[in-house]
Scaffold this motif. Structure first.
Motif, PDB file in Angstrom:
ATOM      1  N   THR A   1       0.846  -1.192   0.000  1.00 14.29           N
ATOM      2  CA  THR A   1       0.000   0.000   0.000  1.00 14.29           C
ATOM      3  C   THR A   1       0.882   1.242   0.000  1.00 14.29           C
ATOM      4  O   THR A   1       1.752   1.386   0.865  1.00 14.29           O
ATOM      5  CB  THR A   1      -0.934   0.013   1.219  1.00 14.29           C
ATOM      6  N   LEU A   2       0.657   2.127  -0.961  1.00 11.23           N
ATOM      7  CA  LEU A   2       1.438   3.345  -1.109  1.00 11.23           C
ATOM      8  C   LEU A   2       0.515   4.552  -1.181  1.00 11.23           C
ATOM      9  O   LEU A   2      -0.702   4.407  -1.327  1.00 11.23           O
ATOM     10  CB  LEU A   2       2.277   3.285  -2.400  1.00 11.23           C
ATOM     11  N   ILE A   3       1.115   5.724  -1.061  1.00 10.98           N
ATOM     12  CA  ILE A   3       0.412   6.955  -1.390  1.00 10.98           C
ATOM     13  C   ILE A   3       1.144   7.588  -2.572  1.00 10.98           C
ATOM     14  O   ILE A   3       2.265   7.192  -2.907  1.00 10.98           O
ATOM     15  CB  ILE A   3       0.347   7.931  -0.194  1.00 10.98           C
ATOM     16  N   MET A   4       0.531   8.537  -3.217  1.00 10.31           N
ATOM     17  CA  MET A   4       1.135   9.148  -4.396  1.00 10.31           C
ATOM     18  C   MET A   4       2.474   9.795  -4.043  1.00 10.31           C
ATOM     19  O   MET A   4       2.564  10.565  -3.087  1.00 10.31           O
ATOM     20  CB  MET A   4       0.176  10.177  -4.999  1.00 10.31           C
ATOM     21  N   GLY A   5       3.511   9.411  -4.766  1.00 10.27           N
ATOM     22  CA  GLY A   5       4.847   9.940  -4.543  1.00 10.27           C
ATOM     23  C   GLY A   5       5.706   9.130  -3.601  1.00 10.27           C
ATOM     24  O   GLY A   5       6.904   9.387  -3.489  1.00 10.27           O
ATOM     25  N   SER A   6       5.135   8.153  -2.926  1.00  8.20           N
ATOM     26  CA  SER A   6       5.925   7.329  -2.002  1.00  8.20           C
ATOM     27  C   SER A   6       6.598   6.180  -2.750  1.00  8.20           C
ATOM     28  O   SER A   6       6.193   5.804  -3.853  1.00  8.20           O
ATOM     29  CB  SER A   6       5.044   6.785  -0.873  1.00  8.20           C
ATOM     30  N   LYS A   7       7.618   5.598  -2.118  1.00  6.14           N
ATOM     31  CA  LYS A   7       8.391   4.520  -2.725  1.00  6.14           C
ATOM     32  C   LYS A   7       8.551   3.367  -1.739  1.00  6.14           C
ATOM     33  O   LYS A   7       8.532   3.573  -0.525  1.00  6.14           O
ATOM     34  CB  LYS A   7       9.779   5.009  -3.150  1.00  6.14           C
ATOM     35  N   PHE A   8       8.721   2.169  -2.290  1.00  7.56           N
ATOM     36  CA  PHE A   8       8.975   1.004  -1.443  1.00  7.56           C
ATOM     37  C   PHE A   8       9.751  -0.021  -2.253  1.00  7.56           C
ATOM     38  O   PHE A   8       9.516  -0.200  -3.452  1.00  7.56           O
ATOM     39  CB  PHE A   8       7.673   0.389  -0.926  1.00  7.56           C
ATOM     40  N   GLN A   9      10.683  -0.710  -1.567  1.00  8.48           N
ATOM     41  CA  GLN A   9      11.561  -1.684  -2.220  1.00  8.48           C
ATOM     42  C   GLN A   9      10.966  -3.090  -2.146  1.00  8.48           C
ATOM     43  O   GLN A   9      10.657  -3.596  -1.068  1.00  8.48           O
ATOM     44  CB  GLN A   9      12.926  -1.680  -1.543  1.00  8.48           C
ATOM     45  N   ILE A  10      10.820  -3.732  -3.296  1.00  8.22           N
ATOM     46  CA  ILE A  10      10.424  -5.138  -3.343  1.00  8.22           C
ATOM     47  C   ILE A  10      11.643  -5.999  -3.026  1.00  8.22           C
ATOM     48  O   ILE A  10      12.755  -5.721  -3.469  1.00  8.22           O
ATOM     49  CB  ILE A  10       9.883  -5.518  -4.730  1.00  8.22           C
TER      50      ILE A  10
END
Length: 198
Positions: free
Chosen positions: A81-90
């Motif tokens: 789950t993200l918000i616009m502009g956020s990042k997360f590493q798979i």
């Protein structure tokens, strides 16, 4: 040729794999002179397989084919789950080692995008799916091979607010106290909130 009269024997180096003669299928016939075997991975590890034809002085052996039995590719987190502009590493586990690379694609690039290293960016409200494929090159044919693949769901949502958490409500002068922020709803972790470019 009929396998009843052909003394062709598969010889695996270990019990990591099982080898079974594939029966002819009248709906999808084999090419002329073709014999197929099904190789099944039974345990994780590496082994080799060769075929032997004939007996005694007339015995002929094939070159050994090296085989690796690996766990299937798995991507994490399973639900992002993200918000616009956020990042997360798979992160990924499994797949053949060490020859395979993981390539990522996304079904709706306008909602979420992913780079070659697996960093996902939320672009627009909505839901999408990211697919990871463990790929390599067949050393015999030179063709690209997909060894294993997996997918995860990605949701880009609207942040409704920020909660500030503190371990203490009272402190003396000069004390240093950590605080952290969480998003509303609760699925927005501090890591997601902190990755947003203002």
């Amino acid at each position: 040729p009929s396998t009843e009269y052909l003394d062709l024997r598969p010889v695996p180096d270990s019990g990591i794999i099982g080898v079974k003669l594939q029966p002819h299928d009248k709906k999808a016939p084999f090419a002329l002179g073709e014999i197929r075997y099904t190789v099944t991975g039974l345990e994780l590890g590496e082994t080799a397989l060769k075929f032997i034809f004939g007996r005694g002085k007339r015995e002929i052996q094939s070159h050994r084919a090296f085989i690796q039995v690996f766990p299937p590719l798995r991507l994490f987190p399973r639900n992002m789950t993200l918000i616009m502009g956020s990042k997360f590493q798979i992160t990924s586990r499994g797949g053949p080692q060490p020859d395979a690379n993981v390539e990522y694609t996304v079904t709706s690039a306008n909602i979420a995008s992913v780079d070659a290293s697996g960093v996902v960016t939320g672009n627009k409200l909505g839901a999408s799916v990211i697919i990871g494929k463990a790929v390599g090159i067949n050393k015999v044919t030179g063709q690209r091979v997909v060894y294993s693949q997996d997918s995860i769901d990605v949701h880009v949502i609207q942040v409704q607010g920020i909660k500030i958490h503190t371990p203490l409500t009272r402190m003396k002068s000069g004390t240093v106290m950590p605080v952290w922020a969480e998003g509303i709803p609760d699925v927005l972790s501090p890591i997601i909130i902190g990755s947003v470019n203002p």
